[in-house]
Design an enzyme around this catalytic site. Structure first.
Site, PDB file in Angstrom:
ATOM      1  CD  GLU A 310      -2.426  -1.112   2.772  1.00 15.49           C
ATOM      2  OE1 GLU A 310      -2.064  -1.028   3.869  1.00 15.49           O
ATOM      3  OE2 GLU A 310      -3.775  -1.596   2.781  1.00 15.49           O
ATOM      4  CB  CYS A 406      -8.604   1.254   7.714  1.00 14.54           C
ATOM      5  SG  CYS A 406      -7.969   0.659   6.305  1.00 14.54           S
TER       6      CYS A 406
END
Lengths: 631, 631
Positions: A310, A406
């Site tokens: 990421e 998230c």
């Protein structure tokens, strides 16, 4: 008095574009999230987050479930719920928040420690594995929730958070240690701003100061746990760029590693620099902002191009079809840009917030607020997306929920607290950053802002104030040919770094009117971005556009937009909001050919092309999509 | 008499382009590989392959080292060495081959079993894990080596191989079982062709017939070995497409999974179909050939686009900068195309061999024969290649050797046996497939072929033959405006599926002369290949071109070739062979701009562009490269 953001509690958004979205958050998303956290949504990914707290409080039994950082989902929900209460009083929600806070309080150990994973599962190992175990990360989010509830007039969680923060200070003032995932620094900074206790500011600064001083710190301090991957992923301590521990923070030159980590770090650095006047730290923030904005950002504002870890990668590596562009990273980029405004009143930060809000962050949410993207690609090919290696992270439709949840609460806390991003002030000047309709209570009085933005190019400030001060209005970077009228009279004002400064003795009823055209703009990437070579992106105002298969007569990948094509604004696209401005143009499509490779240059046929706002993609029939169009 | 390839032993290549490359193999590469296998090259990856055989023969002690299929390196070297001896007698090499064969023989167990890994390390587990352990794969390569040495007049390894094949037949005629990595089928087929023992053909057919009948066969028959990854990789038995066990071979519709596995399977299928007249199997081969050629092949001939599992992916997923395109897969594609020619005399197969030989296969080798690519990308960006996730497999320079050393010997055995790919014949017709200078001894007499190919468009066949037969000459698919002269007189001949058929009573001294222009061709991909949208590739004759940074005045990624640009042929590029034809054209480069995204369409500057043959890339200064050029 240095420049301070005007807090959410003094700003009330009344805006045709954003108010409905805030209402989606208060009425749909935040209640839905709560049910998720309580495992009350059939068919959704199991969360177990509330149940973990019950177990840690000794009120339930069983096994901890979820990510090692599952607590942060509860914290982020509490933070978003706090903002929700500020937007819209809701006794039932308030009662559930109080219950949740009380439950959190019952999990706190006598020394202030608070983390359900370690309390339930490995009490002997707390604070041992800072690289992977996210205890400081979860604490940071809880601190932010505590401050948010405090702003909403509820202080119980703030007290819990002060005990938690004191415990962390006790431990980490004396002993070395840095967080594997930055966030505690933001939480400590906000707790300092809410309480005035400068121990928290010092602790935040200490975490920043230590970071990267010993690049092998995690290598030396991460216990081997064969077979245990706390985060559900596999990060080696030796990858020091991944969590920005390879160089001291003031020596950073380029964004790299995990994007959300990098951006939370920068948000904290910008905030601490503004509080302490640390010029080297502020310089590092400016360098990194420039690096991201000028070398590592998609045209939608998406950042963190690479699905592997990421992460940021290297300058100009911005492939649209494999873009990771996590929603959280765009939310974090908004935090970072907002934090920069406190130390450096430059319109480029407000422009960046605008870019994220109307594009890469907002695209994370379905129009009905019920589904969320984690990944925000700029091109989707249905043959590849979600299926083929290299594209498995790319989805053509927002999932209902995520195992790693998230993004939805991060977006929820950003959108519900949006009022806090609109204004700043110092003794002499009031700064308006974003053209979002609102009523603000400022030190010099009240200002009411109405606007047709983003669809129409006008804004009107009406003052309820008496006295001399400066009203500084951020003019979006894309605006040309601005007309300014103060109390009906054309005015030039003073322009500096993206702000229009209007100084005068103001009287109640005075108005400032802005008018500006919102032409369709063609955007081109610099030549280093190989994926955009020969392509154009369309923008109008702050909104970036894309082509979706459902609107086209030919395959999205075959469409070509001639340089001279006239682009018309249209409304009323079926399945999209009525006021949404779409674009229609006469383009071409490359004709089909039989051979994979041919000596015949493919012919073109004339075709209508329709572009819709990027944030609105994937709300209708699933299909191919692209932001960049061959020109 | 069905159509048969004319064996290598009857064809002698004399060709300005290929003879020096064969000489590199015999004089440089094959001796170098042998030293590698014997661990005599300081600094190179440790091989241990010969030492493994010594241990299996009980002549050395220590631990097995290398891939579980390390034996195949020795087998492929023996096969290449056999061809080398046929190209160029070499008493010293012959002696070393004899010693190596004797060593192999001493490793063979009394029942015929031959595999050093299991003999040394897990004798109790032989034939237990067919998915991962490559025993049948190694055996297949040894069978090919045995047949090659037999063709070179040396039969000792053939005897060893017959014992090994008999052992395999004993085992697998009675018991179920299929190879995890196809190759044994090719070895058995060639052994049948060399010995006439149709038990080997039946066994090959049985392996093919069984494959995919029970898609869960490997799931049920792969023992769990916690922590042991035999191949150094991690393939789950459940990935049935990876090794083409998801459907019966005759029901295959698209190439998928591991590219080399798929292509070895197809090579065996094509060979078995030609031997047995199995029409369904032949149809499957034609379907898969069409699928690969029309949907899954790069313009260079590279196949197996995806680095993950070295695999085919889906139609038109052909990203140039992440192309895997393993050299072995292009070698295997040549095998497959050649095998197809026996059952289906169609120029598209010869065209494919030509494409691989002059491009994707040949690019695997440095011009000096000393370094080899495993991966053959179509675009290299130095900022990404070998560094950034998604591009770590892409290298801008050939490595000296590989831990998994499959590609160099595969290329060596193809290039040294190239003579075997030039001709086929049946009772009535002699087929010439490739324009490569050679002397061939055919059933109807001798034919001498001279040609200026690939740089010049002429070829001359001179016959030493008397009698009526048909000479069928493959005319490369790119040729337009062919002039044919038989004994100096213009002739039309008959054209069918890419071959020119010339039937007459031939006399010694008769000539057939071909002349054809070799214009530069602009190639375009069909619109589904998103990476090639708006781009052009250049070809001349069989050679695909690319742009290398070292030849350009502007960055490779900034270059644009106008549609109307004139393209000139040049020679004498420093650092490349003198006779190599490069291309020079006046193109444009996109100007640098300051902003990552700008409303200003980037300007263009006029620039010279130089293109060199793709096979010759990465032989000079390292830098960016691209095959596809923005048009």
């Amino acid at each position: 008095m240095s420049i301070r953001s005007v807090p959410l509690s003094r700003v009330h958004i009344r805006d045709d574009f954003w108010s409905p979205r805030q209402q989606l958050m208060t009425d749909v998303t935040i209640p839905y999230m709560e049910r998720i956290l309580r495992d009350e949504v059939p068919g959704a990914e199991k969360s177990h987050a509330v149940e973990n707290f019950r177990m840690a409080a000794g009120e339930s039994s069983g096994a901890f479930y979820g990510m090692v950082f599952q607590d942060s989902d509860v914290a982020k929900w509490l933070e978003a719920a706090a903002y929700s209460l500020m937007l819209k009083p809701d006794a039932a929600l308030e009662k559930r928040v109080d219950e949740m806070v009380a439950l959190v309080g019952r999990c706190q150990l006598p020394d202030g420690y608070l983390n359900t994973y370690f309390t339930v599962r490995e009490p002997e190992n707390r604070w041992q594995n800072l690289l992977e175990c996210h205890e400081l990360y979860c604490a940071g989010h809880m601190l932010e929730a505590g401050v948010a509830l405090h702003e909403a007039g509820k202080d119980e969680l703030l007290h819990i958070c002060c005990r938690l923060a004191d415990h962390i200070c006790e431990r980490f003032e004396k002993e070395e240690g840095i967080p594997g995932h930055e966030e505690i620094e933001i939480g400590l900074l906000r707790l300092y701003q809410a309480t005035g206790n400068d121990r928290y500011l010092r602790m935040a600064k200490t975490f920043l100061d230590r970071r990267g001083q010993e690049p092998d710190w995690f290598i030396r301090h991460t216990p081997a746990h064969p077979g245990i991957h706390y985060g559900g992923y596999d990060i080696l301590p030796a990858d020091t760029a991944y969590n920005q521990t390879d160089v001291p923070v003031r020596a950073q030159h380029a964004a790299r590693g995990h994007a959300v980590r990098q951006l939370y770090l920068l948000t904290a650095m910008a905030g601490v620099a503004a509080e302490t006047g640390d010029a080297d730290m502020a310089d590092a923030c400016r360098r990194l902002f420039a690096d991201i904005r000028q070398r590592q950002m998609y045209v939608t504002g998406a950042v963190g191009a690479c699905a592997t870890h990421e992460s940021f990668t290297v300058a100009y590596d911005l492939p649209g079809d494999r873009c990771y562009g996590e929603t959280c990273a765009s939310v974090a980029m908004t935090f970072f840009a907002h934090a920069m405004l406190c130390g450096d009143m430059d319109g480029k930060y407000a422009d960046l917030m605008e870019l994220e809000l109307y594009n890469a962050a907002l695209s994370g949410m379905q129009l009905d607020g019920r589904r969320f993207f984690y990944v925000n690609p700029l091109r989707v090919d249905m043959r590849l997306a979600g299926k083929v290696a290299g594209y498995t992270h790319v989805l053509p439709r927002r999932p209902a929920w995520h195992a790693c949840a998230c993004c939805p609460p991060n977006l929820a806390r950003l959108l519900t607290s949006l009022g806090g991003y609109l204004w700043s002030e110092d003794r002499d000047t009031v700064y308006s950053h974003l053209l979002i309709g609102n009523d603000a209570e400022l030190q010099h009085g009240r200002i009411h802002l109405e606007t047709g933005y983003p669809w129409k190019g006008w804004a009107k400030y009406t003052l309820e104030a008496e006295g001399e001060f400066c009203l500084a209005i951020h003019i979006p970077g894309h605006v040309r040919n601005l007309t300014v009228r103060v109390c009906g009279e054309d005015t030039e004002g003073k322009r500096d770094k993206g702000y229009l400064y209007l100084r005068r003795r103001w009287h109640s009823g005075d108005t400032v009117e802005l008018d500006f055209p919102l032409p369709v703009r063609r955007l081109y990437a610099r030549r280093e971005v190989s994926d955009c070579a020969g392509k154009v992106a369309l923008a109008r105002g702050p909104v970036i556009y894309c082509l979706e298969a459902v609107d086209q007569e030919a395959p999205v990948g075959a469409l070509v937009l001639p340089q001279e094509a006239e682009i018309r604004e249209i409304q009323g696209i079926p399945g999209l909001p009525d006021d949404l401005v779409a674009l229609e143009m006469t383009g071409e499509s490359v004709a089909e050919q039989d051979e994979l490779y041919s000596e015949r240059r493919p012919e073109r046929e004339e075709h209508k092309i329709v572009a819709v706002p990027y944030f609105a993609w994937a709300n209708r029939e699933t299909g191919d999509m692209t932001v960049w169009i061959r020109e």
